[in-house]
Structures are given as structure tokens and as C-alpha cells.
Design an enzyme around this catalytic site. Structure first.
Site, PDB file in Angstrom:
ATOM      1  N   LYS A   1     -35.528  -1.099 -12.053  1.00  0.00           N
ATOM      2  CA  LYS A   1     -34.472  -2.049 -11.637  1.00  0.00           C
ATOM      3  C   LYS A   1     -33.667  -1.463 -10.488  1.00  0.00           C
ATOM      4  O   LYS A   1     -33.338  -2.161  -9.527  1.00  0.00           O
ATOM      5  CB  LYS A   1     -33.554  -2.364 -12.820  1.00  0.00           C
TER       6      LYS A   1
ATOM      7  N   LEU B   1     -37.413   1.928 -23.327  1.00  0.00           N
ATOM      8  CA  LEU B   1     -37.459   0.737 -22.478  1.00  0.00           C
ATOM      9  C   LEU B   1     -36.122   0.032 -22.650  1.00  0.00           C
ATOM     10  O   LEU B   1     -35.533   0.053 -23.741  1.00  0.00           O
ATOM     11  CB  LEU B   1     -38.599  -0.187 -22.913  1.00  0.00           C
ATOM     12  N   ASP B   2     -35.654  -0.608 -21.588  1.00  0.00           N
ATOM     13  CA  ASP B   2     -34.378  -1.331 -21.669  1.00  0.00           C
ATOM     14  C   ASP B   2     -34.481  -2.451 -22.698  1.00  0.00           C
ATOM     15  O   ASP B   2     -35.571  -2.924 -23.024  1.00  0.00           O
ATOM     16  CB  ASP B   2     -34.028  -1.960 -20.308  1.00  0.00           C
ATOM     17  N   VAL B   3     -33.320  -2.921 -23.123  1.00  0.00           N
ATOM     18  CA  VAL B   3     -33.295  -3.957 -24.168  1.00  0.00           C
ATOM     19  C   VAL B   3     -34.079  -5.196 -23.733  1.00  0.00           C
ATOM     20  O   VAL B   3     -34.775  -5.825 -24.550  1.00  0.00           O
ATOM     21  CB  VAL B   3     -31.831  -4.270 -24.566  1.00  0.00           C
TER      22      VAL B   3
END
Ligand code: URA
Length: 234
Positions: free
Chosen positions: A188, A102-104
């Protein structure tokens, strides 16, 4: 009870096929006797296994469900922001790694395991494993929502059909999206491709498991046997 080839593979010292080969060539003993059948079952807690003359201790399979907070990184690198830093040291020593990324700034359901084979199967694009994210975004029109569902061109690939539900007909900014792929920054990039933007992203479901509502951000728990079996851990 567990297959002998899997016992060896779980140690991390052999892949499953290397384990099978080592067993077939007579390099593996169980309680002192050479066993040549990779499918023979052993009691993982009560046997002494050696391979190529070395003792192979049993590496317990562990699955952890973490509610990932923003600002943490899905990595096993020694980074103070690593999601592994949220687990107690004994779990960090078990060879756990995040099952996907998962992205930061993305929060929510992240699984960690030391079962490399099951993780690999779950993450395989062929598996079409469903992932559901709650999002807030710059308002989208009905036409943009339909484009997200139909599949959008992202340059290097076109997304598979997805499901995009808004929380209410007059709410164009909050909802849930379910996809069956897991490309880098996929959600995104999908919203950007239709002219919107993701503002917050939280994964709430992965591979048939819901984020446990009892877990606050940064909290974790072990999966129970039934949940782990559903993920393909034998
Ligand atoms: N899609 C993204 O863009 N980010 C994530 O963290 C997960 C899916």
C-alpha cells in the site's frame, strides 16, 4: 526421527540453544538414559523424553495454509477476529501462530505454524522470500509501474526491485506484484509513494507455495510433508 535438541525446542519450553545446553549438561533423558549429544536422533512418536526432571511430550509440527478473508486479524491475541478463530479448537491448542502478517483488509495466502524456527527463517529479511499479491489500484501509468519495479523511497527505507505485471496492456488497474520484503503496509505504501492507491490486495504466493485454488475464503488445509519440507521444517 528428529534431532533431540529440536524435539526439545519444538515443545516451546526451550530455544534450540537452551535445548543443546540442557542436553550437554546431562539434564535430558531419553527412555530413562541420559543423552549428552544434541544431534542424536530420537523417534518422536515413540520415546519418553525428560528435561530437568519434567516429562516433555512431543509437540507435532503443523503447517496450515489459510485463505484469509477480509476482516480477520493476523494475531494470536484472544480476538474474535483472529485468524486462529477460523481453525478448530484442537489446532488452536497446538501453539500455532501466523507466519507473518496480512492487513485486516488483505485476503489470501497466510501460513500458520508452530515451528518457530522455520517461521523465523522464512521471515528473516536475509532470506528474501518472495511474496506475490494480486491487486486492484487507482490506474497507474507505465512510468509509475516502472518506478514501483525499480524501488521507491518510503521514508524509513527504499524498497528492493520488484516485479509488477498488469493483466493486459490496456488495463492499468489490475495485476500482480512480487516483492522480496515484508515491511508493514509495504505494498500500500509503495503505491501511495508513486501517487496511486491500492483498492484490494490478495496474496497468491508465498515462499514458493501458491494459494490453493480449492480453498475458498476462510477455508484452510494442512500442508503435506513435501510442502512443509520446502519451507525448512525438518
Ligand atoms: N502489503 C500491504 O500493504 N499489506 C499487506 O497486507 C501485505 C503487504
Amino acid at each position: 526421527m528428529i534431532r533431540l535438541d529440536r524435539y526439545l525446542a519444538q515443545s516451546g519450553l526451550y530455544s534450540r540453544s537452551e535445548a543443546s545446553k540442557a542436553i550437554r549438561r546431562g539434564a535430558v533423558t531419553v527412555d530413562g538414559a541420559v543423552i549428552r549429544d544434541p544431534s542424536s536422533k530420537v523417534d518422536e512418536g515413540a520415546v519418553s523424553v525428560t528435561a530437568d526432571g519434567k516429562k516433555i511430550p512431543w509437540a507435532r509440527v503443523v503447517w496450515v495454509m489459510l485463505n484469509k478473508p477480509a476482516g480477520t486479524v493476523s494475531t494470536t491475541d484472544p480476538d474474535p477476529r483472529s485468524v486462529l478463530a477460523l481453525l478448530p479448537p484442537e489446532y488452536r491448542r497446538m501453539g500455532l501462530f501466523p507466519c507473518g502478517r496480512l492487513d485486516v483488509d488483505t485476503t489470501g495466502l497466510l501460513l500458520l505454524t508452530n515451528d518457530g524456527e522455520a517461521a523465523h527463517r522464512l521471515l528473516s529479511p536475509k532470506k528474501h522470500c518472495e511474496k506475490t499479491y494480486r491487486f486492484t489500484c487507482l490506474p497507474i501509468t507505465e512510468e509509475q509501474r516502472e518506478r514501483l519495479e525499480a524501488g521507491v523511497e518510503l521514508g524509513d527505507f527504499e524498497t528492493q526491485p520488484a516485479s509488477v505485471r498488469l493483466d493486459a496492456p490496456d488495463d492499468r488497474e489490475h495485476g500482480e506484484i512480487t516483492v522480496t520484503e515484508g515491511k508493514f503496509h509495504q505494498i500500500k505504501r509503495m503505491f501511495q509513494a508513486v501517487g496511486s492507491e491500492i483498492l484490494t490486495l490478495e496474496r497468491v504466493r508465498f515462499a514458493g507455495l501458491n494459494l490453493d485454488p480449492a480453498l475458498r475464503r476462510g477455508e484452510w488445509r494442512l500442508l503435506n510433508d513435501e510442502e512443509a519440507a520446502g519451507l525448512g521444517s525438518e
